[in-house]
Enzyme design. Structure first.
Site, short mmCIF file in Angstrom:
data_model
loop_
_atom_site.label_atom_id
_atom_site.label_comp_id
_atom_site.label_asym_id
_atom_site.label_seq_id
_atom_site.Cartn_x
_atom_site.Cartn_y
_atom_site.Cartn_z
CB THR A 1 -2.58 4.15 1.74
OG1 THR A 1 -2.78 4.78 0.61
CG2 THR A 1 -3.87 3.22 1.93
CB ILE B 1 -0.84 -0.12 1.26
CG1 ILE B 1 -0.42 -0.18 2.69
CG2 ILE B 1 -2.06 -0.90 0.95
CD1 ILE B 1 -1.38 -0.09 3.85
CG ASP B 2 -0.06 4.08 -2.85
OD1 ASP B 2 0.72 3.32 -3.47
OD2 ASP B 2 -1.09 4.61 -3.26
CE LYS B 3 6.11 9.40 2.93
NZ LYS B 3 6.85 10.56 2.59
NE ARG C 1 -3.12 7.99 -4.54
CZ ARG C 1 -1.66 8.32 -4.51
NH1 ARG C 1 -0.96 7.32 -4.28
NH2 ARG C 1 -1.24 9.48 -4.80
#
Length: 307
Positions: A142, A138-140, A239
């Protein structure tokens, strides 16, 4: 490996060159871009540029990238919020701001460094040297649940669940604007943006199949709190899909407003629920975490919910 030359063309005027490079060159942070500028590796008409140079539309820059450097991995004592753990699997509740695995600009202080400290040698090697045990990411910015394999058998079986969609992930987000419907599905393929390599985009012909199911949890005057269930797991999927509907995530500077919103400098997105089949026992496991403080603070700033 030899140095590589990249050509970057500015489409609009006014942006600093270090910001432009960080936005358009994949895996290049702004601090790393500034370092390249200080080394004279970014030129315009043969002349090296300062990091505060304001670009003009049509400027064509030459960027000389150094050869990649191997990133040594080492354990670091970083606190982990562990939701589930046994001999085969560990599930953590990742805070926003924590990078999952090392990359240029984030050589340590990552979730992988923390896992190496906590798990020692008991992580799957299938993810490669830089991503031991990492089944999905998962993104930084998130937050939320992320599952990690502690051996190769678990990694193979969990990856198979991702592929056949028996591993289920549910997110909550705050997006701009309001929906007339209470629920819906976005079925639009996603691929790398044709000109901005740090972004993804809806690309129907050559992108990878992507499906997001969404439902409204609460409406506010200018925003909506939604739940999203991923049927597929493409990079930046929620997103990109929400932005394609005209409802970018609050705080998302990549696909939405470029400036901080409601005190956030990154997207308001939390991986709240995770369902999977235990790779060894075959037991169905469902895990859920509470909304984190930053998310609750955002909701408190949106005003009174609409009826």
């Amino acid at each position: 490996m030899d140095e590589s030359l990249r050509i970057i063309t500015a489409k609009e005027s006014g942006e600093r060159i270090d910001a432009l490079l960080a936005r358009t060159v994949e895996d290049l942070s702004r601090s790393a871009a500034q370092h390249l500028l200080e080394e004279g590796r970014v030129t315009l008409d043969g002349l090296p540029l300062r990091k505060n140079y304001k670009v003009r539309a049509g400027d064509e820059f030459e960027l000389l990238l150094p050869p990649p450097v191997d990133i040594p991995l080492h354990p670091q004592e970083i606190p982990l919020d562990i939701v589930f753990e046994d001999a085969d699997v560990i599930v953590v509740n990742k805070p926003r701001g924590l990078v999952v695995h090392p990359a240029p600009g984030h050589l340590d202080g990552t979730l992988v460094n923390a896992l190496l400290w906590h798990c020692g040698d008991s992580l799957s090697g299938i993810g490669g040297e830089k991503r031991p045990g990492i089944v999905h990411r998962i993104d930084k910015d998130t937050s939320g649940l992320l599952i990690v394999a502690k051996n190769d058998l678990s990694h193979q079986r969990l990856s198979a669940q991702l592929a056949d969609r028996s591993l289920s992930r549910v997110y909550e987000a705050v997006v701009h604007g309001g929906f007339r419907e209470d629920a819906g599905t976005v079925d639009r393929s996603i691929g790398r943006h044709p000109t901005d390599r740090k972004r993804m985009a809806v690309i129907e012909k050559t992108g990878r199949h992507a499906v997001t199911h969404w439902e409204v949890l609460q409406r506010y005057r200018d925003y909506t709190h939604i739940r999203c269930r991923l049927e597929t797991g493409r990079t930046h999927q929620i997103r990109v899909h929400m932005a394609s509907l005209g409802h970018p995530l609050l705080g998302d500077g990549v696909y939405g407003a470029p400036s901080p919103e409601k005190g956030l400098t990154g997207q308001c997105l939390h991986a709240r629920e995770l369902k999977f089949i235990h790779p060894r026992s075959g037991e169905a496991i469902r895990l859920e975490t509470e909304l984190p403080p930053y998310f609750l603070e955002v909701l408190s700033k949106l005003g009174n919910p609409l009826e």
